[in-house]
Design an enzyme around this catalytic site. Structure first.
Site, PDB file in Angstrom:
ATOM      1  N   GLY A 141       1.817   5.210  -1.544  1.00 36.60           N
ATOM      2  CA  GLY A 141       1.637   6.431  -1.821  1.00 36.60           C
ATOM      3  C   GLY A 141      -0.310   6.162  -1.394  1.00 36.60           C
ATOM      4  O   GLY A 141      -0.639   5.465  -0.491  1.00 36.60           O
ATOM      5  N   ASP A 165      -2.506  -7.862  -4.311  1.00 34.47           N
ATOM      6  CA  ASP A 165      -2.844  -6.727  -4.668  1.00 34.47           C
ATOM      7  C   ASP A 165      -3.996  -6.108  -3.175  1.00 34.47           C
ATOM      8  O   ASP A 165      -5.048  -6.802  -3.004  1.00 34.47           O
ATOM      9  CB  ASP A 165      -4.094  -6.468  -6.063  1.00 34.47           C
ATOM     10  N   ALA A 194       0.664  -1.098   0.515  1.00 30.28           N
ATOM     11  CA  ALA A 194       0.394   0.018   0.173  1.00 30.28           C
ATOM     12  C   ALA A 194       0.630   1.257  -0.240  1.00 30.28           C
ATOM     13  O   ALA A 194       1.066   2.038   0.671  1.00 30.28           O
ATOM     14  CB  ALA A 194      -0.345   0.111   1.058  1.00 30.28           C
ATOM     15  N   GLU A 248       4.011  -8.931 -13.783  1.00 31.84           N
ATOM     16  CA  GLU A 248       2.916  -9.425 -14.269  1.00 31.84           C
ATOM     17  C   GLU A 248       3.629 -10.709 -15.193  1.00 31.84           C
ATOM     18  O   GLU A 248       2.867 -11.920 -15.477  1.00 31.84           O
ATOM     19  CB  GLU A 248       1.537  -9.044 -14.488  1.00 31.84           C
TER      20      GLU A 248
HETATM   21  N1  UDP Z   1       0.916  -0.258  -5.465  1.00 30.58           N
HETATM   22  C1  UDP Z   1       0.583   0.811  -4.772  1.00 30.58           C
HETATM   23  N2  UDP Z   1       0.979   1.939  -4.888  1.00 30.58           N
HETATM   24  C2  UDP Z   1       0.589   2.318  -6.558  1.00 30.58           C
HETATM   25  C3  UDP Z   1       0.670   1.840  -7.335  1.00 30.58           C
HETATM   26  C4  UDP Z   1       0.670   0.102  -7.050  1.00 30.58           C
HETATM   27  O1  UDP Z   1       0.473   0.437  -3.459  1.00 30.58           O
HETATM   28  O2  UDP Z   1       0.710   4.263  -6.784  1.00 30.58           O
HETATM   29  C5  UDP Z   1       0.479  -2.022  -5.343  1.00 30.58           C
HETATM   30  C6  UDP Z   1      -0.808  -2.409  -5.084  1.00 30.58           C
HETATM   31  O3  UDP Z   1      -0.677  -2.726  -3.992  1.00 30.58           O
HETATM   32  C7  UDP Z   1      -1.686  -2.575  -6.155  1.00 30.58           C
HETATM   33  C8  UDP Z   1      -0.533  -3.268  -7.213  1.00 30.58           C
HETATM   34  O4  UDP Z   1       0.191  -2.058  -7.117  1.00 30.58           O
HETATM   35  O5  UDP Z   1      -2.053  -2.856  -5.140  1.00 30.58           O
HETATM   36  C9  UDP Z   1      -0.685  -3.071  -7.938  1.00 30.58           C
HETATM   37  O6  UDP Z   1      -0.982  -1.687  -8.992  1.00 30.58           O
HETATM   38  P1  UDP Z   1      -2.932  -1.958  -9.541  1.00 30.58           P
HETATM   39  O7  UDP Z   1      -3.977  -2.696  -8.702  1.00 30.58           O
HETATM   40  O8  UDP Z   1      -2.722   0.000  -9.372  1.00 30.58           O
HETATM   41  O9  UDP Z   1      -2.272  -2.653 -10.479  1.00 30.58           O
HETATM   42  P2  UDP Z   1      -3.919  -3.426 -11.480  1.00 30.58           P
HETATM   43  O10 UDP Z   1      -4.393  -4.066 -10.696  1.00 30.58           O
HETATM   44  O11 UDP Z   1      -4.848  -1.893 -11.572  1.00 30.58           O
HETATM   45  O12 UDP Z   1      -3.029  -4.037 -12.522  1.00 30.58           O
HETATM   46 MN    MN Z   2      -4.832  -4.111  -9.301  1.00 31.47          MN
END
Ligand code: UDP
Ligand code: MN
Length: 284
Positions: free
Chosen positions: A55, A142, A53, A234
């Site tokens: 920012g 996530d 978590a 990923e």
């Molecule tokens: N994350 C975070 N701060 C950020 C961007 C990402 O903590 O500014 C972490 C967070 O745990 C997030 C994970 O990285 O769930 C993956 O990013 P995101 O969920 O935005 O990707 P998506 O699921 O949209 O592809």
């Molecule tokens: Mn996510």
């Protein structure tokens, strides 16, 4: 322990519940929760989970932790490791017996790609420094998601991966794998089994350690060559799962997306990504 008699001829026919390499694919209706809880409770297993978590993503943590208390390995020893640059903003969530949260500080970053990608390094280190030979299983999740249904012992395995909800009916050539052969995450158009989520994976700590170490190294070696895979870690995870087949595959019940309409084969949504405004929450 009482549970309904297993049938060898009747079961779900609308989905595939075993991969071609004979790993189970977990869907509602393919397992007995009572039976599995009994088996694993007798082994007194412990489960770690990591969640980042960084920012503004701290805003998702409260719901994540509260719903994990309701649905994630209820009745088992669970230790959630929260990685954040805002330790003072971690919400107080009352944890049940045998369950705890540990907060670990990490640096902030100006690029979400970096936050996302550095997870592998931090997971690798966490396992080396605190979990190896102490904890049995780990799941890496996530934070921008909530639990809505049971996620328990049926998900346990050596190397566990979740089918991405966005592509599971598509031809493999359409999967958003990294397609440049110069990247260490490359998967050729005729290769690949499923498209897996970067937002949830796990297994035995030794197996996840090897996965995190490998993905981190490949990510960093790519960076030295000036290349960043299409979907960061990923993409590396998908390459890893193509080479090292998961021993258990979780259906998209285990990571749905709130914006997606429910499909008929999805009898229960266990964990789902919330709808978010990327522009408002990401640093770039
Ligand atoms: N994350 C975070 N701060 C950020 C961007 C990402 O903590 O500014 C972490 C967070 O745990 C997030 C994970 O990285 O769930 C993956 O990013 P995101 O969920 O935005 O990707 P998506 O699921 O949209 O592809
Ligand atoms: Mn996510």
């Amino acid at each position: 322990m009482t549970y309904s008699q297993p049938s060898i001829v009747n079961g779900r026919t609308d989905v595939v519940s075993v991969t071609p390499w004979l790993a189970p694919v977990v869907w509602e209706g393919t397992f007995s929760a009572t039976l599995l809880d009994g088996i694993y409770q007798r082994q007194n297993i412990s489960v770690a989970a990591t969640v980042f978590a960084v920012g503004k993503y701290i805003m998702f943590l409260k719901d994540f932790l509260e719903t994990a208390e309701q649905h994630f390995f209820v009745g088992f020893r669970v230790h959630i490791y929260v990685f954040t640059d805002r330790p003072n903003e971690v919400p107080e969530v009352k944890m049940g017996a045998g369950r705890e949260v540990t907060v670990q500080s990490v640096p902030s970053s100006n690029r979400w790609q970096e936050i996302s990608a550095r997870r592998m390094e931090l997971i690798q280190k966490l396992i080396e420094e605190r979990l190896i030979n102490k904890v049995n299983y780990i799941f890496c999740l996530d934070v921008d998601s909530k639990f809505h249904g049971r996620w328990g012992a049926e998900s346990l395995g050596g190397l566990v991966s979740v089918i991405h909800p966005g592509y599971y009916k598509d031809d493999r050539s359409k999967f958003p794998y990294e397609r440049r052969p110069t990247s260490r995450a490359f998967v050729a158009p005729a290769d690949g089994d499923f498209y897996y989520c970067g937002g949830a994976f796990g297994g035995l700590v030794q197996e996840v350690h090897l996965l995190a170490k490998t993905c981190r190294k490949n990510f960093e070696d790519d960076a030295k060559d000036g290349i960043e895979a299409a979907w960061q870690e990923e993409s590396h995870l998908n390459r890893y799962m193509w080479i090292n087949k998961p021993s258990k595959v979780l259906s998209p019940e285990y990571l749905w997306q709130d914006f997606k309409p429910k499909e008929p084969e999805i009898k229960i949504i266990r964990f789902s990504g919330v709808i978010k405004n990327y522009a408002a929450i990401r640093p770039n």
